[in-house]
Write a protein that holds these residues in place. Structure first.
Motif, PDB file in Angstrom:
ATOM      1  N   VAL A   1       0.838  -1.206   0.000  1.00 41.86           N
ATOM      2  CA  VAL A   1       0.000   0.000   0.000  1.00 41.86           C
ATOM      3  C   VAL A   1       0.875   1.259   0.000  1.00 41.86           C
ATOM      4  CG1 VAL A   1      -1.639   1.350   1.398  1.00 41.86           C
ATOM      5  CG2 VAL A   1      -2.024  -1.103   1.047  1.00 41.86           C
ATOM      6  N   GLY A   2       1.955   1.251   0.782  1.00 37.33           N
ATOM      7  CA  GLY A   2       2.846   2.419   0.828  1.00 37.33           C
ATOM      8  C   GLY A   2       3.387   2.753  -0.552  1.00 37.33           C
ATOM      9  N   ALA A   3       3.869   1.736  -1.267  1.00 43.54           N
ATOM     10  CA  ALA A   3       4.382   1.957  -2.625  1.00 43.54           C
ATOM     11  C   ALA A   3       3.273   2.462  -3.546  1.00 43.54           C
ATOM     12  CB  ALA A   3       4.978   0.654  -3.179  1.00 43.54           C
ATOM     13  N   SER A   4       2.105   1.842  -3.441  1.00 41.68           N
ATOM     14  CA  SER A   4       0.995   2.181  -4.345  1.00 41.68           C
ATOM     15  C   SER A   4       0.510   3.610  -4.121  1.00 41.68           C
ATOM     16  CB  SER A   4      -0.154   1.187  -4.155  1.00 41.68           C
ATOM     17  OG  SER A   4       0.294  -0.134  -4.393  1.00 41.68           O
ATOM     18  N   ILE A   5       0.657   4.102  -2.891  1.00 42.33           N
ATOM     19  CA  ILE A   5       0.286   5.501  -2.619  1.00 42.33           C
ATOM     20  C   ILE A   5       1.283   6.437  -3.305  1.00 42.33           C
ATOM     21  CG2 ILE A   5       0.211   7.265  -0.803  1.00 42.33           C
ATOM     22  CD1 ILE A   5      -1.109   5.149   0.995  1.00 42.33           C
ATOM     23  N   VAL A   6       2.574   6.159  -3.150  1.00 39.82           N
ATOM     24  CA  VAL A   6       3.600   7.012  -3.776  1.00 39.82           C
ATOM     25  C   VAL A   6       3.398   7.048  -5.289  1.00 39.82           C
ATOM     26  CG1 VAL A   6       6.071   7.230  -4.281  1.00 39.82           C
ATOM     27  CG2 VAL A   6       5.307   6.649  -1.962  1.00 39.82           C
ATOM     28  N   ASN A   7       3.143   5.888  -5.867  1.00 42.25           N
ATOM     29  CA  ASN A   7       3.032   5.800  -7.326  1.00 42.25           C
ATOM     30  C   ASN A   7       1.606   6.046  -7.824  1.00 42.25           C
ATOM     31  OD1 ASN A   7       5.792   5.188  -7.545  1.00 42.25           O
ATOM     32  ND2 ASN A   7       5.393   3.030  -7.063  1.00 42.25           N
ATOM     33  N   ARG A   8       0.704   6.345  -6.895  1.00 41.38           N
ATOM     34  CA  ARG A   8      -0.720   6.592  -7.187  1.00 41.38           C
ATOM     35  C   ARG A   8      -1.310   5.517  -8.086  1.00 41.38           C
ATOM     36  NH1 ARG A   8      -3.284  10.664  -4.794  1.00 41.38           N
ATOM     37  NH2 ARG A   8      -5.233  10.248  -5.863  1.00 41.38           N
ATOM     38  N   CYS A   9      -1.019   4.264  -7.718  1.00 42.11           N
ATOM     39  CA  CYS A   9      -1.667   3.160  -8.429  1.00 42.11           C
ATOM     40  C   CYS A   9      -2.943   2.829  -7.662  1.00 42.11           C
ATOM     41  CB  CYS A   9      -0.749   1.941  -8.539  1.00 42.11           C
ATOM     42  SG  CYS A   9      -1.496   0.642  -9.560  1.00 42.11           S
ATOM     43  N   ILE A  10      -4.049   3.388  -8.144  1.00 42.69           N
ATOM     44  CA  ILE A  10      -5.340   3.273  -7.455  1.00 42.69           C
ATOM     45  C   ILE A  10      -5.773   1.808  -7.385  1.00 42.69           C
ATOM     46  CG2 ILE A  10      -7.782   3.944  -7.566  1.00 42.69           C
ATOM     47  CD1 ILE A  10      -5.928   6.331  -7.025  1.00 42.69           C
ATOM     48  N   TYR A  11      -5.523   1.078  -8.458  1.00 42.46           N
ATOM     49  CA  TYR A  11      -5.956  -0.317  -8.502  1.00 42.46           C
ATOM     50  C   TYR A  11      -5.182  -1.165  -7.484  1.00 42.46           C
ATOM     51  CZ  TYR A  11      -7.320  -4.891 -10.072  1.00 42.46           C
ATOM     52  OH  TYR A  11      -7.809  -6.175 -10.098  1.00 42.46           O
ATOM     53  N   CYS A  12      -3.847  -1.085  -7.524  1.00 41.38           N
ATOM     54  CA  CYS A  12      -3.035  -1.874  -6.569  1.00 41.38           C
ATOM     55  C   CYS A  12      -3.365  -1.477  -5.130  1.00 41.38           C
ATOM     56  CB  CYS A  12      -1.540  -1.661  -6.802  1.00 41.38           C
ATOM     57  SG  CYS A  12      -0.922  -2.338  -8.348  1.00 41.38           S
ATOM     58  N   ALA A  13      -3.528  -0.186  -4.885  1.00 40.05           N
ATOM     59  CA  ALA A  13      -3.831   0.279  -3.527  1.00 40.05           C
ATOM     60  C   ALA A  13      -5.155  -0.327  -3.061  1.00 40.05           C
ATOM     61  CB  ALA A  13      -3.889   1.808  -3.490  1.00 40.05           C
ATOM     62  N   ALA A  14      -6.142  -0.360  -3.944  1.00 39.96           N
ATOM     63  CA  ALA A  14      -7.459  -0.891  -3.561  1.00 39.96           C
ATOM     64  C   ALA A  14      -7.374  -2.382  -3.234  1.00 39.96           C
ATOM     65  CB  ALA A  14      -8.461  -0.650  -4.688  1.00 39.96           C
ATOM     66  N   VAL A  15      -6.716  -3.134  -4.096  1.00 44.52           N
ATOM     67  CA  VAL A  15      -6.615  -4.581  -3.888  1.00 44.52           C
ATOM     68  C   VAL A  15      -5.885  -4.878  -2.582  1.00 44.52           C
ATOM     69  CG1 VAL A  15      -5.512  -6.707  -4.734  1.00 44.52           C
ATOM     70  CG2 VAL A  15      -6.717  -5.178  -6.331  1.00 44.52           C
ATOM     71  N   HIS A  16      -4.769  -4.204  -2.349  1.00 42.54           N
ATOM     72  CA  HIS A  16      -3.936  -4.578  -1.202  1.00 42.54           C
ATOM     73  C   HIS A  16      -4.406  -3.926   0.103  1.00 42.54           C
ATOM     74  CE1 HIS A  16      -1.575  -7.242  -3.551  1.00 42.54           C
ATOM     75  NE2 HIS A  16      -1.780  -6.388  -4.541  1.00 42.54           N
ATOM     76  N   ALA A  17      -5.077  -2.794   0.007  1.00 41.83           N
ATOM     77  CA  ALA A  17      -5.698  -2.209   1.201  1.00 41.83           C
ATOM     78  C   ALA A  17      -6.848  -3.109   1.658  1.00 41.83           C
ATOM     79  CB  ALA A  17      -6.207  -0.807   0.904  1.00 41.83           C
ATOM     80  N   SER A  18      -7.644  -3.579   0.724  1.00 36.94           N
ATOM     81  CA  SER A  18      -8.776  -4.418   1.135  1.00 36.94           C
ATOM     82  C   SER A  18      -8.278  -5.773   1.636  1.00 36.94           C
ATOM     83  CB  SER A  18      -9.792  -4.574   0.007  1.00 36.94           C
ATOM     84  OG  SER A  18      -9.229  -5.260  -1.062  1.00 36.94           O
ATOM     85  N   ARG A  19      -7.160  -6.247   1.087  1.00 34.27           N
ATOM     86  CA  ARG A  19      -6.592  -7.504   1.587  1.00 34.27           C
ATOM     87  C   ARG A  19      -6.059  -7.311   3.020  1.00 34.27           C
ATOM     88  NH1 ARG A  19      -3.386 -10.332  -2.987  1.00 34.27           N
ATOM     89  NH2 ARG A  19      -5.473 -10.333  -3.902  1.00 34.27           N
ATOM     90  N   TYR A  20      -5.468  -6.155   3.273  1.00 32.30           N
ATOM     91  CA  TYR A  20      -5.036  -5.866   4.654  1.00 32.30           C
ATOM     92  C   TYR A  20      -6.243  -5.909   5.585  1.00 32.30           C
ATOM     93  CZ  TYR A  20      -3.507  -3.636   8.894  1.00 32.30           C
ATOM     94  OH  TYR A  20      -3.265  -3.394  10.217  1.00 32.30           O
TER      95      TYR A  20
END
Lengths: 166, 191
Positions: B85-104
Protein backbone atom coordinates in the motif's frame (compact mmCIF):
# COMPACT_ATOMS: atom_id res chain seq x y z
CA UNK A 1 28.68 -14.46 -17.20
CA UNK A 2 30.04 -14.91 -13.68
CA UNK A 3 29.48 -11.32 -12.57
CA UNK A 4 25.78 -11.85 -13.21
CA UNK A 5 25.34 -14.76 -10.84
CA UNK A 6 23.64 -12.52 -8.31
CA UNK A 7 23.73 -8.85 -9.20
CA UNK A 8 22.12 -7.70 -5.95
CA UNK A 9 24.47 -9.72 -3.71
CA UNK A 10 27.48 -8.32 -5.56
CA UNK A 11 26.25 -4.72 -5.45
CA UNK A 12 25.19 -4.77 -1.80
CA UNK A 13 28.38 -6.60 -0.82
CA UNK A 14 26.70 -9.38 1.15
CA UNK A 15 29.58 -11.14 2.88
CA UNK A 16 29.39 -14.92 3.17
CA UNK A 17 28.86 -15.94 6.80
CA UNK A 18 27.48 -12.52 7.81
CA UNK A 19 24.15 -12.05 9.59
CA UNK A 20 22.77 -10.38 6.46
CA UNK A 21 23.80 -13.37 4.33
CA UNK A 22 21.90 -15.68 6.71
CA UNK A 23 18.76 -13.53 6.59
CA UNK A 24 18.86 -13.26 2.78
CA UNK A 25 19.40 -17.03 2.53
CA UNK A 26 15.96 -17.39 4.13
CA UNK A 27 14.53 -15.90 0.94
CA UNK A 28 16.93 -17.59 -1.49
CA UNK A 29 13.97 -18.49 -3.73
CA UNK A 30 13.08 -14.81 -4.22
CA UNK A 31 16.68 -13.75 -4.78
CA UNK A 32 17.13 -16.46 -7.44
CA UNK A 33 13.89 -15.48 -9.20
CA UNK A 34 15.01 -11.84 -9.09
CA UNK A 35 18.24 -12.73 -10.87
CA UNK A 36 16.34 -14.84 -13.42
CA UNK A 37 14.00 -11.93 -14.14
CA UNK A 38 17.03 -9.65 -14.52
CA UNK A 39 18.40 -11.95 -17.19
CA UNK A 40 14.97 -12.21 -18.88
CA UNK A 41 14.47 -8.43 -18.92
CA UNK A 42 18.03 -7.49 -19.99
CA UNK A 43 19.13 -10.44 -22.12
CA UNK A 44 16.03 -12.35 -23.26
CA UNK A 45 16.36 -15.23 -25.73
CA UNK A 46 13.73 -13.50 -27.89
CA UNK A 47 14.28 -9.75 -27.50
CA UNK A 48 11.50 -8.76 -29.93
CA UNK A 49 11.75 -5.11 -30.96
CA UNK A 50 14.11 -4.12 -28.11
CA UNK A 51 17.72 -5.25 -28.56
CA UNK A 52 19.94 -6.32 -25.67
CA UNK A 53 22.02 -3.18 -26.23
CA UNK A 54 18.97 -0.89 -26.07
CA UNK A 55 17.77 -2.63 -22.91
CA UNK A 56 21.16 -2.23 -21.20
CA UNK A 57 21.37 1.43 -22.26
CA UNK A 58 17.84 2.19 -21.03
CA UNK A 59 18.59 0.37 -17.75
CA UNK A 60 21.62 2.64 -17.40
CA UNK A 61 19.31 5.67 -17.58
CA UNK A 62 17.00 4.13 -14.97
CA UNK A 63 19.98 3.63 -12.64
CA UNK A 64 21.06 7.24 -13.16
CA UNK A 65 17.52 8.51 -12.47
CA UNK A 66 17.60 6.49 -9.23
CA UNK A 67 21.05 7.84 -8.35
CA UNK A 68 22.24 4.21 -8.14
CA UNK A 69 25.90 4.32 -9.16
CA UNK A 70 26.65 0.63 -8.75
CA UNK A 71 23.72 -0.32 -10.96
CA UNK A 72 24.82 2.29 -13.51
CA UNK A 73 28.21 0.57 -13.71
CA UNK A 74 26.62 -2.85 -13.91
CA UNK A 75 24.37 -1.89 -16.83
CA UNK A 76 27.27 -0.09 -18.53
CA UNK A 77 29.16 -3.38 -18.44
CA UNK A 78 26.19 -5.14 -20.04
CA UNK A 79 26.06 -2.37 -22.64
CA UNK A 80 29.77 -2.77 -23.43
CA UNK A 81 29.35 -6.54 -23.70
CA UNK A 82 26.39 -6.18 -26.06
CA UNK A 83 28.52 -4.73 -28.85
CA UNK A 84 26.28 -1.68 -29.10
CA UNK A 85 26.72 0.85 -31.89
CA UNK A 86 27.58 4.42 -30.89
CA UNK A 87 24.02 5.55 -31.59
CA UNK A 88 22.57 2.92 -29.25
CA UNK A 89 25.17 3.54 -26.55
CA UNK A 90 24.15 7.21 -26.56
CA UNK A 91 20.77 6.20 -25.06
CA UNK A 92 22.61 5.79 -21.75
CA UNK A 93 23.54 9.49 -21.81
CA UNK A 94 20.96 11.15 -19.57
CA UNK A 95 21.22 14.41 -21.57
CA UNK A 96 20.44 12.65 -24.87
CA UNK A 97 16.72 12.78 -25.73
CA UNK A 98 16.78 10.66 -28.89
CA UNK A 99 17.56 13.54 -31.24
CA UNK A 100 15.98 13.13 -34.65
CA UNK A 101 15.05 9.46 -34.18
CA UNK A 102 11.34 9.42 -33.29
CA UNK A 103 11.37 5.83 -32.02
CA UNK A 104 14.37 6.40 -29.74
CA UNK A 105 12.89 9.67 -28.56
CA UNK A 106 9.65 7.94 -27.55
CA UNK A 107 11.48 5.08 -25.79
CA UNK A 108 13.65 7.47 -23.78
CA UNK A 109 10.76 9.76 -22.89
CA UNK A 110 8.67 6.86 -21.61
CA UNK A 111 11.44 5.16 -19.64
CA UNK A 112 12.39 8.43 -17.94
CA UNK A 113 8.76 9.15 -17.04
CA UNK A 114 7.95 5.70 -15.66
CA UNK A 115 11.22 5.38 -13.75
CA UNK A 116 10.87 8.76 -12.09
CA UNK A 117 7.16 9.53 -11.81
CA UNK A 118 4.94 6.58 -12.75
CA UNK A 119 2.03 8.39 -11.10
CA UNK A 120 2.06 10.89 -13.98
CA UNK A 121 1.69 8.24 -16.71
CA UNK A 122 -1.60 8.17 -18.64
CA UNK A 123 -3.21 6.43 -21.61
CA UNK A 124 -1.67 9.11 -23.81
CA UNK A 125 1.85 7.91 -22.97
CA UNK A 126 1.07 4.46 -24.36
CA UNK A 127 -0.45 6.08 -27.47
CA UNK A 128 2.76 8.06 -28.02
CA UNK A 129 4.77 4.82 -28.05
CA UNK A 130 2.34 3.30 -30.56
CA UNK A 131 2.59 6.38 -32.77
CA UNK A 132 6.38 5.91 -32.69
CA UNK A 133 5.87 2.43 -34.12
CA UNK A 134 6.06 0.14 -31.07
CA UNK A 135 4.04 -3.08 -31.25
CA UNK A 136 1.93 -4.15 -28.25
CA UNK A 137 4.39 -6.87 -27.25
CA UNK A 138 7.27 -4.36 -27.26
CA UNK A 139 5.23 -1.96 -25.12
CA UNK A 140 4.96 -4.69 -22.51
CA UNK A 141 8.66 -5.60 -22.83
CA UNK A 142 9.63 -1.97 -22.30
CA UNK A 143 7.30 -1.65 -19.30
CA UNK A 144 8.68 -4.80 -17.68
CA UNK A 145 12.23 -3.52 -18.14
CA UNK A 146 11.66 -0.20 -16.38
CA UNK A 147 9.42 -1.76 -13.71
CA UNK A 148 11.81 -4.61 -12.93
CA UNK A 149 14.93 -2.44 -12.76
CA UNK A 150 13.09 -0.03 -10.45
CA UNK A 151 12.31 -3.02 -8.19
CA UNK A 152 15.83 -4.41 -8.26
CA UNK A 153 17.40 -1.07 -7.36
CA UNK A 154 15.04 -0.75 -4.36
CA UNK A 155 15.76 -4.24 -3.06
CA UNK A 156 19.49 -3.42 -3.13
CA UNK A 157 18.92 -0.01 -1.49
CA UNK A 158 16.96 -1.67 1.33
CA UNK A 159 19.54 -4.42 1.83
CA UNK A 160 22.34 -1.88 1.95
CA UNK A 161 20.53 -0.06 4.77
CA UNK A 162 20.08 -3.39 6.53
CA UNK A 163 23.78 -4.08 6.15
CA UNK A 164 24.47 -0.82 7.97
CA UNK A 165 22.58 -1.93 11.09
CA UNK A 166 24.74 -2.47 14.17
CA UNK B 1 -21.91 4.65 -16.58
CA UNK B 2 -18.34 3.58 -16.00
CA UNK B 3 -15.68 6.07 -15.04
CA UNK B 4 -12.00 6.14 -14.24
CA UNK B 5 -11.25 6.10 -10.49
CA UNK B 6 -8.77 8.76 -9.36
CA UNK B 7 -9.10 8.61 -5.57
CA UNK B 8 -7.85 5.89 -3.20
CA UNK B 9 -10.56 3.42 -2.26
CA UNK B 10 -10.97 -0.09 -0.85
CA UNK B 11 -13.72 -0.81 -3.40
CA UNK B 12 -11.76 -2.79 -6.00
CA UNK B 13 -12.25 -1.28 -9.47
CA UNK B 14 -12.09 -3.14 -12.74
CA UNK B 15 -8.73 -2.86 -14.53
CA UNK B 16 -9.03 -1.93 -18.21
CA UNK B 17 -5.83 -2.41 -20.22
CA UNK B 18 -4.58 0.09 -22.80
CA UNK B 19 -2.78 -2.81 -24.47
CA UNK B 20 -4.61 -5.72 -26.09
CA UNK B 21 -4.48 -8.81 -23.83
CA UNK B 22 -3.01 -11.92 -25.41
CA UNK B 23 -5.58 -14.00 -27.27
CA UNK B 24 -5.20 -17.50 -25.83
CA UNK B 25 -5.95 -18.95 -29.26
CA UNK B 26 -2.72 -17.30 -30.49
CA UNK B 27 -0.60 -18.19 -27.45
CA UNK B 28 2.74 -19.94 -27.94
CA UNK B 29 3.56 -23.08 -25.89
CA UNK B 30 5.86 -20.94 -23.69
CA UNK B 31 3.04 -18.46 -23.05
CA UNK B 32 0.60 -21.25 -22.15
CA UNK B 33 3.20 -22.72 -19.80
CA UNK B 34 3.79 -19.37 -18.07
CA UNK B 35 0.06 -18.73 -17.70
CA UNK B 36 -0.42 -22.11 -16.01
CA UNK B 37 1.65 -21.11 -13.00
CA UNK B 38 -0.51 -18.13 -12.06
CA UNK B 39 -2.72 -18.54 -8.97
CA UNK B 40 -5.96 -19.01 -10.86
CA UNK B 41 -5.75 -21.02 -14.02
CA UNK B 42 -9.51 -21.27 -14.58
CA UNK B 43 -9.83 -17.63 -15.52
CA UNK B 44 -6.68 -15.71 -16.41
CA UNK B 45 -7.00 -11.97 -15.75
CA UNK B 46 -6.57 -9.37 -18.48
CA UNK B 47 -3.57 -8.10 -16.52
CA UNK B 48 -1.74 -11.42 -16.75
CA UNK B 49 -2.78 -11.78 -20.39
CA UNK B 50 -1.22 -8.37 -21.11
CA UNK B 51 1.99 -9.38 -19.31
CA UNK B 52 2.05 -12.63 -21.32
CA UNK B 53 3.28 -10.55 -24.28
CA UNK B 54 6.65 -10.68 -22.46
CA UNK B 55 6.63 -14.33 -21.53
CA UNK B 56 10.27 -14.53 -20.46
CA UNK B 57 9.78 -12.12 -17.55
CA UNK B 58 6.26 -13.38 -16.72
CA UNK B 59 7.60 -16.92 -16.23
CA UNK B 60 9.67 -15.74 -13.23
CA UNK B 61 7.46 -12.88 -12.14
CA UNK B 62 4.45 -14.98 -11.15
CA UNK B 63 6.26 -17.27 -8.66
CA UNK B 64 8.32 -14.30 -7.42
CA UNK B 65 5.18 -12.28 -6.70
CA UNK B 66 3.52 -15.16 -4.86
CA UNK B 67 6.68 -15.86 -2.85
CA UNK B 68 7.10 -12.26 -1.73
CA UNK B 69 3.49 -11.92 -0.61
CA UNK B 70 2.74 -15.44 0.70
CA UNK B 71 6.01 -17.21 1.66
CA UNK B 72 5.93 -18.77 5.13
CA UNK B 73 7.63 -17.10 8.09
CA UNK B 74 8.96 -13.57 8.37
CA UNK B 75 6.67 -10.57 8.22
CA UNK B 76 2.95 -11.22 8.68
CA UNK B 77 0.89 -11.28 5.50
CA UNK B 78 -1.10 -8.26 6.69
CA UNK B 79 2.05 -6.19 7.25
CA UNK B 80 3.41 -7.15 3.82
CA UNK B 81 0.20 -5.61 2.44
CA UNK B 82 1.11 -2.32 4.16
CA UNK B 83 4.41 -2.40 2.25
CA UNK B 84 2.37 -2.80 -0.96
CA UNK B 85 0.00 0.00 0.00
CA UNK B 86 2.85 2.42 0.83
CA UNK B 87 4.38 1.96 -2.63
CA UNK B 88 1.00 2.18 -4.35
CA UNK B 89 0.29 5.50 -2.62
CA UNK B 90 3.60 7.01 -3.78
CA UNK B 91 3.03 5.80 -7.33
CA UNK B 92 -0.72 6.59 -7.19
CA UNK B 93 -1.67 3.16 -8.43
CA UNK B 94 -5.34 3.27 -7.45
CA UNK B 95 -5.96 -0.32 -8.50
CA UNK B 96 -3.03 -1.87 -6.57
CA UNK B 97 -3.83 0.28 -3.53
CA UNK B 98 -7.46 -0.89 -3.56
CA UNK B 99 -6.62 -4.58 -3.89
CA UNK B 100 -3.94 -4.58 -1.20
CA UNK B 101 -5.70 -2.21 1.20
CA UNK B 102 -8.78 -4.42 1.14
CA UNK B 103 -6.59 -7.50 1.59
CA UNK B 104 -5.04 -5.87 4.65
CA UNK B 105 -8.52 -5.18 6.02
CA UNK B 106 -9.50 -8.84 5.55
CA UNK B 107 -6.30 -10.21 7.09
CA UNK B 108 -6.18 -7.78 10.03
CA UNK B 109 -9.97 -7.70 10.49
CA UNK B 110 -9.67 -3.96 10.97
CA UNK B 111 -10.56 -1.11 8.63
CA UNK B 112 -9.33 1.80 10.75
CA UNK B 113 -5.65 1.55 9.73
CA UNK B 114 -6.29 1.84 5.99
CA UNK B 115 -8.89 4.57 6.52
CA UNK B 116 -6.28 6.57 8.47
CA UNK B 117 -3.57 5.94 5.83
CA UNK B 118 -5.82 6.98 2.95
CA UNK B 119 -6.79 10.13 4.87
CA UNK B 120 -3.40 11.22 6.22
CA UNK B 121 -0.66 9.19 4.47
CA UNK B 122 2.52 8.86 6.54
CA UNK B 123 1.01 11.19 9.19
CA UNK B 124 -1.73 8.63 9.90
CA UNK B 125 -2.27 7.95 13.60
CA UNK B 126 -1.59 4.22 13.63
CA UNK B 127 0.51 1.99 15.91
CA UNK B 128 4.24 2.82 16.08
CA UNK B 129 5.05 -0.50 14.42
CA UNK B 130 2.72 0.08 11.46
CA UNK B 131 3.88 3.68 11.23
CA UNK B 132 7.52 2.59 10.91
CA UNK B 133 6.52 0.02 8.26
CA UNK B 134 4.47 2.51 6.24
CA UNK B 135 7.11 5.22 6.50
CA UNK B 136 9.87 2.90 5.27
CA UNK B 137 7.78 1.66 2.37
CA UNK B 138 6.84 5.17 1.27
CA UNK B 139 10.42 6.43 1.44
CA UNK B 140 11.91 3.42 -0.36
CA UNK B 141 9.31 3.90 -3.12
CA UNK B 142 10.37 7.45 -3.97
CA UNK B 143 12.67 7.99 -6.93
CA UNK B 144 15.47 8.05 -5.95
CA UNK B 145 14.76 6.12 -2.75
CA UNK B 146 14.55 8.46 0.22
CA UNK B 147 14.93 5.76 2.90
CA UNK B 148 17.92 6.27 5.19
CA UNK B 149 19.63 4.69 8.19
CA UNK B 150 17.21 6.31 10.65
CA UNK B 151 14.20 4.84 8.81
CA UNK B 152 15.87 1.44 8.97
CA UNK B 153 16.70 1.87 12.65
CA UNK B 154 13.05 2.85 13.29
CA UNK B 155 12.01 -0.60 12.04
CA UNK B 156 14.36 -2.27 14.52
CA UNK B 157 13.16 0.01 17.31
CA UNK B 158 9.55 -0.85 16.42
CA UNK B 159 10.39 -4.52 17.07
CA UNK B 160 10.84 -5.92 13.56
CA UNK B 161 13.30 -8.79 13.24
CA UNK B 162 15.82 -8.90 10.39
CA UNK B 163 13.73 -11.50 8.56
CA UNK B 164 10.67 -9.25 8.82
CA UNK B 165 12.62 -6.24 7.54
CA UNK B 166 13.77 -8.25 4.52
CA UNK B 167 10.15 -9.16 3.73
CA UNK B 168 9.15 -5.50 4.01
CA UNK B 169 11.95 -4.46 1.61
CA UNK B 170 10.75 -7.12 -0.82
CA UNK B 171 7.02 -6.30 -0.68
CA UNK B 172 7.62 -2.53 -0.94
CA UNK B 173 10.04 -2.97 -3.85
CA UNK B 174 7.76 -5.48 -5.56
CA UNK B 175 5.08 -2.83 -5.77
CA UNK B 176 7.55 -0.41 -7.32
CA UNK B 177 7.47 -3.04 -10.08
CA UNK B 178 3.73 -3.88 -10.03
CA UNK B 179 2.61 -0.23 -9.90
CA UNK B 180 4.80 0.59 -12.92
CA UNK B 181 2.91 -2.06 -14.89
CA UNK B 182 -0.63 -1.72 -13.55
CA UNK B 183 -0.77 2.07 -13.54
CA UNK B 184 0.97 2.61 -16.89
CA UNK B 185 -0.60 -0.21 -18.95
CA UNK B 186 -4.23 0.33 -18.00
CA UNK B 187 -6.68 2.21 -15.80
CA UNK B 188 -9.08 1.49 -12.91
CA UNK B 189 -12.75 1.71 -13.83
CA UNK B 190 -15.75 1.82 -11.47
CA UNK B 191 -19.09 0.69 -12.80
Amino acid sequence: MAENNDVIAAIVGIEPGSELAAVVAGRADIMALTQQTHDAALMPAEPGGLSHAERAALACRIAKINDAKDFEEHFETLLDNSGASGDTARIADIWFDGGGDSRLKALIRHVDLVAHAPKDATRRDIELLREAGLADADLVRLSELVAFVSYQIRVAAGLRLMRGLA
Amino acid sequence: MSKVVHEFTTAIPEWKPYVRPLDLAEASPAQLEALKITPSNTKVSDYVLVLAHDVETLTHRSPLFNGVMYNKGGLSRAEREIGAVGASIVNRCIYCAAVHASRYNQLAKDETVIAAIFADGVDAEISPRLKAILNFSVKLSKCPSDADASDMQALVDAGLGRDEILDLILSSSLFGWANRLMHTLGEPIAE
